[in-house]
Design a protein around this motif. Sequence first.
Motif, PDB file in Angstrom:
ATOM      1  N   THR A 256       0.900  -1.336  -0.087  1.00 60.64           N
ATOM      2  CA  THR A 256      -0.014   0.017   0.114  1.00 60.64           C
ATOM      3  C   THR A 256       0.830   1.006  -0.004  1.00 60.64           C
ATOM      4  OG1 THR A 256      -1.907  -1.336   1.127  1.00 60.64           O
ATOM      5  CG2 THR A 256      -1.743   1.312   1.219  1.00 60.64           C
TER       6      THR A 256
ATOM      7  N   SER B 234       2.486   4.482   0.766  1.00 61.47           N
ATOM      8  CA  SER B 234       2.303   5.445   2.186  1.00 61.47           C
ATOM      9  C   SER B 234       3.413   6.273   2.323  1.00 61.47           C
ATOM     10  CB  SER B 234       1.949   4.283   3.445  1.00 61.47           C
ATOM     11  OG  SER B 234       3.559   3.673   3.346  1.00 61.47           O
TER      12      SER B 234
ATOM     13  N   GLU C 208       5.535   8.126   5.479  1.00 64.35           N
ATOM     14  CA  GLU C 208       5.735   8.202   6.927  1.00 64.35           C
ATOM     15  C   GLU C 208       6.626   9.300   7.021  1.00 64.35           C
ATOM     16  OE1 GLU C 208       6.644   4.476   8.608  1.00 64.35           O
ATOM     17  OE2 GLU C 208       5.032   3.454   7.423  1.00 64.35           O
TER      18      GLU C 208
ATOM     19  N   ALA D  84       0.899  14.257   2.035  1.00 66.68           N
ATOM     20  CA  ALA D  84       1.415  12.936   1.289  1.00 66.68           C
ATOM     21  C   ALA D  84       1.071  13.104  -0.158  1.00 66.68           C
ATOM     22  CB  ALA D  84       0.616  11.651   1.632  1.00 66.68           C
TER      23      ALA D  84
ATOM     24  N   ALA E 229      -0.861   7.857  -2.395  1.00 66.46           N
ATOM     25  CA  ALA E 229      -0.940   7.218  -0.659  1.00 66.46           C
ATOM     26  C   ALA E 229      -2.441   6.557  -0.591  1.00 66.46           C
ATOM     27  CB  ALA E 229      -0.856   8.281   0.113  1.00 66.46           C
ATOM     28  N   GLY E 230      -2.227   5.579  -0.006  1.00 65.82           N
ATOM     29  CA  GLY E 230      -3.452   4.679   0.281  1.00 65.82           C
ATOM     30  C   GLY E 230      -3.991   3.543  -0.902  1.00 65.82           C
TER      31      GLY E 230
ATOM     32  N   THR F 205       5.556   3.480  -2.438  1.00 69.30           N
ATOM     33  CA  THR F 205       4.657   3.261  -3.493  1.00 69.30           C
ATOM     34  C   THR F 205       4.872   2.390  -4.574  1.00 69.30           C
ATOM     35  OG1 THR F 205       3.555   4.669  -5.065  1.00 69.30           O
ATOM     36  CG2 THR F 205       5.930   5.124  -4.952  1.00 69.30           C
TER      37      THR F 205
END
Length: 146
Positions: A21, A23, A25, A32, A51-52, A109
């Motif tokens: 997934t 994301s 951080e 994002a 993202a997501g 990604t």
Amino acid sequence: MTSGSHLGLTTYAAIPVRHVTASVESSGKLDAHAVLASLRAKMGRSDLAEAGKTLPIPGKEGLFSTDPGNTKGDFVGYLGVHVVTADFAYGCVSNKTGKSVPAYGTVTTWYRPIQGEFKCGIDMKLNDAAREANSLLCGEKASQGE
């Protein structure tokens, strides 16, 4: 699948071994979408997942088909993506005290789904997804080059 003669079109059920997934951080609050936009520009790739986003298994039941031809042996069909993981530093963000500090983080990604098949054994030409499938599913044949 083990083939002794030309079997024609063979259908495989996709068995997920890892979910990726996209994301972001970071040590500070960052957008994002902006982080991924920056990475897209840096890599020259417009197709990095947002993202997501997680790659779904293809089709309603996760089936895909292939034709191994007349080749004998154990075959693995795979579906994967090119995964990108990058560390980054971003100029300045406000911390809890309101002071501007650098933000550090990691973005994960992926891009361009890939699928294919290969015969179990050592093959240096396999892409990352196929190499992982080879090591997970072919057992000792992968390490012995059979």
